[in-house]
Scaffold this active site. Structure first.
Site, PDB file in Angstrom:
ATOM      1  N   CYS A   1       9.043   0.178   4.870  1.00 18.26           N
ATOM      2  CA  CYS A   1       7.925   1.139   4.790  1.00 18.26           C
ATOM      3  C   CYS A   1       6.762   0.748   5.692  1.00 18.26           C
ATOM      4  O   CYS A   1       5.850   1.555   5.873  1.00 18.26           O
ATOM      5  CB  CYS A   1       7.384   1.190   3.357  1.00 18.26           C
TER       6      CYS A   1
ATOM      7  N   LYS B   1       9.188   7.113  15.187  1.00 18.36           N
ATOM      8  CA  LYS B   1       9.876   7.647  14.009  1.00 18.36           C
ATOM      9  C   LYS B   1      11.182   8.349  14.402  1.00 18.36           C
ATOM     10  O   LYS B   1      12.134   8.376  13.626  1.00 18.36           O
ATOM     11  CB  LYS B   1       8.955   8.610  13.253  1.00 18.36           C
TER      12      LYS B   1
ATOM     13  N   SER C   1       9.744  10.082   9.649  1.00 20.30           N
ATOM     14  CA  SER C   1       8.627  11.007   9.413  1.00 20.30           C
ATOM     15  C   SER C   1       9.051  12.375   9.923  1.00 20.30           C
ATOM     16  O   SER C   1       9.900  12.465  10.838  1.00 20.30           O
ATOM     17  CB  SER C   1       7.394  10.557  10.204  1.00 20.30           C
TER      18      SER C   1
ATOM     19  N   THR D   1      -1.810   8.834   0.774  1.00 26.10           N
ATOM     20  CA  THR D   1      -1.821   7.365   0.819  1.00 26.10           C
ATOM     21  C   THR D   1      -3.053   6.918   1.603  1.00 26.10           C
ATOM     22  O   THR D   1      -3.700   7.734   2.276  1.00 26.10           O
ATOM     23  CB  THR D   1      -0.572   6.829   1.560  1.00 26.10           C
TER      24      THR D   1
ATOM     25  N   TYR E   1       3.770   7.789  18.028  1.00 29.80           N
ATOM     26  CA  TYR E   1       4.203   7.796  16.626  1.00 29.80           C
ATOM     27  C   TYR E   1       5.533   8.542  16.482  1.00 29.80           C
ATOM     28  O   TYR E   1       6.463   8.071  15.829  1.00 29.80           O
ATOM     29  CB  TYR E   1       3.108   8.437  15.766  1.00 29.80           C
TER      30      TYR E   1
ATOM     31  N   SER F   1       0.831  -1.205   0.000  1.00 24.30           N
ATOM     32  CA  SER F   1       0.000   0.000   0.000  1.00 24.30           C
ATOM     33  C   SER F   1       0.870   1.262   0.000  1.00 24.30           C
ATOM     34  O   SER F   1       2.051   1.215   0.363  1.00 24.30           O
ATOM     35  CB  SER F   1      -0.878  -0.024   1.274  1.00 24.30           C
TER      36      SER F   1
HETATM   37  N1  LIG Z   1       1.598   8.971   4.272  1.00 23.14           N
HETATM   38  C1  LIG Z   1       2.257   9.878   4.940  1.00 23.14           C
HETATM   39  O1  LIG Z   1       1.929  11.064   4.901  1.00 23.14           O
HETATM   40  C2  LIG Z   1       3.461   9.491   5.771  1.00 23.14           C
HETATM   41  C3  LIG Z   1       4.216  10.514   6.334  1.00 23.14           C
HETATM   42  C4  LIG Z   1       5.336  10.202   7.100  1.00 23.14           C
HETATM   43  C5  LIG Z   1       5.688   8.879   7.273  1.00 23.14           C
HETATM   44  N2  LIG Z   1       4.925   7.902   6.718  1.00 23.14           N
HETATM   45  C6  LIG Z   1       5.359   6.512   6.948  1.00 23.14           C
HETATM   46  O2  LIG Z   1       5.491   5.865   5.700  1.00 23.14           O
HETATM   47  C7  LIG Z   1       5.242   4.471   5.845  1.00 23.14           C
HETATM   48  C8  LIG Z   1       4.207   4.053   4.818  1.00 23.14           C
HETATM   49  O3  LIG Z   1       3.000   4.734   5.106  1.00 23.14           O
HETATM   50  P1  LIG Z   1       1.775   4.832   4.091  1.00 23.14           P
HETATM   51  O4  LIG Z   1       1.255   6.188   4.198  1.00 23.14           O
HETATM   52  O5  LIG Z   1       2.183   4.258   2.790  1.00 23.14           O
HETATM   53  O6  LIG Z   1       0.740   3.874   4.855  1.00 23.14           O
HETATM   54  P2  LIG Z   1      -0.220   2.707   4.332  1.00 23.14           P
HETATM   55  O7  LIG Z   1      -1.126   2.430   5.474  1.00 23.14           O
HETATM   56  O8  LIG Z   1      -0.790   3.054   3.006  1.00 23.14           O
HETATM   57  O9  LIG Z   1       0.784   1.484   4.136  1.00 23.14           O
HETATM   58  C9  LIG Z   1       1.410   0.864   5.230  1.00 23.14           C
HETATM   59  C10 LIG Z   1       1.569  -0.613   4.918  1.00 23.14           C
HETATM   60  O10 LIG Z   1       2.241  -1.213   6.034  1.00 23.14           O
HETATM   61  C11 LIG Z   1       1.621  -2.461   6.265  1.00 23.14           C
HETATM   62  N3  LIG Z   1       1.838  -2.891   7.649  1.00 23.14           N
HETATM   63  C12 LIG Z   1       1.351  -2.332   8.787  1.00 23.14           C
HETATM   64  N4  LIG Z   1       1.737  -3.048   9.860  1.00 23.14           N
HETATM   65  C13 LIG Z   1       2.501  -4.074   9.385  1.00 23.14           C
HETATM   66  C14 LIG Z   1       3.188  -5.150  10.000  1.00 23.14           C
HETATM   67  N5  LIG Z   1       3.176  -5.346  11.338  1.00 23.14           N
HETATM   68  N6  LIG Z   1       3.879  -6.012   9.207  1.00 23.14           N
HETATM   69  C15 LIG Z   1       3.884  -5.853   7.854  1.00 23.14           C
HETATM   70  N7  LIG Z   1       3.235  -4.867   7.225  1.00 23.14           N
HETATM   71  C16 LIG Z   1       2.554  -3.981   7.986  1.00 23.14           C
HETATM   72  C17 LIG Z   1       0.155  -2.250   5.959  1.00 23.14           C
HETATM   73  O11 LIG Z   1      -0.504  -3.488   5.712  1.00 23.14           O
HETATM   74  C18 LIG Z   1       0.240  -1.355   4.731  1.00 23.14           C
HETATM   75  O12 LIG Z   1       0.270  -2.125   3.537  1.00 23.14           O
HETATM   76  C19 LIG Z   1       4.804   4.274   7.303  1.00 23.14           C
HETATM   77  O13 LIG Z   1       5.916   3.864   8.058  1.00 23.14           O
HETATM   78  C20 LIG Z   1       4.373   5.661   7.719  1.00 23.14           C
HETATM   79  O14 LIG Z   1       4.471   5.853   9.100  1.00 23.14           O
HETATM   80  C21 LIG Z   1       3.826   8.173   5.972  1.00 23.14           C
END
Ligand SMILES: NC(=O)c1ccc[n+]([C@@H]2O[C@H](COP(=O)([O-])OP(=O)(O)OC[C@H]3O[C@@H](n4cnc5c(N)ncnc54)[C@H](O)[C@@H]3O)[C@@H](O)[C@H]2O)c1
Length: 254
Positions: free
Chosen positions: A85, A164, A147, A195, A160, A15
């Site tokens: 990720c 991070k 993050s 996302t 969170y 995802s």
């Molecule tokens: N989207 C943002 O704005 C943003 C900003 C800063 C950091 N992040 C970080 O980026 C990363 C990806 O986030 P995203 O926005 O794509 O989120 P998302 O929810 O779209 O994707 C996260 C994925 O991680 C998987 N996941 C969760 N727990 C898991 C586990 N225990 N084992 C295996 N897989 C697991 C989920 O099934 C999902 O497919 C995360 O670490 C998030 O904290 C995202």
């Protein structure tokens, strides 16, 4: 490191940011193993053909991550890199209407985001360390996802932000530890990206966050994150550092 012909494990690749990395790295000639709890990664891998495989994985499980790495070795002949990720978002005030914040919820966020990331890194690094070195003595690259909340956690983000911040803080010691094997470690700290994780936040929160981004005044696109991941793989001088990608955003308290 050259991406073409090399194999990269992507946790959270089912995802959002991880899936964008899967698509981009495959389009640049890499083989990828999608290591995720969500079966959506299976469909994604199937849609990409022989360069992609799916390994059902909980990043907090040693056995699951070992299995995902074994799949990379068995199907593609070795592992050259990892992108961590997988992550979860959680928000809760330290003292709310119902009293003190849940200790179990805090532990879960640290367990998935920080300990799960370390679990992927340590096992991937062990597999990469067994390769013969390429140009510059380089064996592989590991990219972790921090993050901007590591530096500017908002109200409710104690868990969170701590998770991070942990990822950001371990970037340099991991790079130092792994330098003897020619393995680089880079973290990326995204601002706010479009996302499914962000889609789960209320519209008012997303609007307020987008308005806090000086330029461009919109949420980031997952492929913009993936482009930086690609660069981290390709630029051998990037090591032991945390790169922000945030449109100059500095998050306010809420
Ligand atoms: N989207 C943002 O704005 C943003 C900003 C800063 C950091 N992040 C970080 O980026 C990363 C990806 O986030 P995203 O926005 O794509 O989120 P998302 O929810 O779209 O994707 C996260 C994925 O991680 C998987 N996941 C969760 N727990 C898991 C586990 N225990 N084992 C295996 N897989 C697991 C989920 O099934 C999902 O497919 C995360 O670490 C998030 O904290 C995202």
């Amino acid at each position: 490191m050259e991406i073409t012909g090399h194999t990269i494990l992507i946790s959270g690749g089912s995802s959002g940011l991880g899936a964008a990395c899967v698509r981009r790295l495959v389009s640049r000639g890499a083989n990828v193993v999608i290591a995720d709890l969500s079966e959506a990664g299976k469909t994604l891998a199937e849609s990409l053909g022989s360069q992609a495989a799916f390994a059902p994985t909980d990043v907090t499980s040693e056995v699951d991550v070992q299995r995902a790495i074994a799949l990379a070795v068995q199907q593609f002949g070795g592992l050259h890199g990892a992108v961590a990720c997988a992550g979860i978002l959680q928000a809760e005030r330290v003292v709310g209407r119902d009293g003190a914040a849940s200790l179990a919820a805090f532990q879960r966020v640290i367990n998935v985001n920080l300990i799960g990331t370390f679990n992927v890194v340590r096992l991937a690094a062990e597999a990469i360390s067994k390769l013969s070195p390429g140009p510059d003595g380089e064996r592989g690259v590991i990219v972790m996802t921090s993050s901007v909340a590591a530096e500017e956690g908002q109200i409710g983000q104690a868990a969170y932000s701590a998770s991070k911040g942990g990822v950001a803080s371990m970037t340099l010691p991991l790079a130092r530890d792994l330098s003897r094997y020619g393995i680089r470690v880079v973290s990326i700290a995204p601002g706010v990206f479009e996302t499914p994780m962000m889609a789960s936040a209320p519209e008012a929160v997303r609007k307020s966050l987008a308005e806090q981004i000086p330029f461009p005044q919109r949420l980031g696109q997952p492929d913009e994150f993936a482009a930086l991941v690609q660069h981290a793989f390709e630029n051998v001088m990037l090591n032991g550092t945390v790169l922000r990608i945030d449109g100059a955003m500095r998050m306010g308290p809420r």
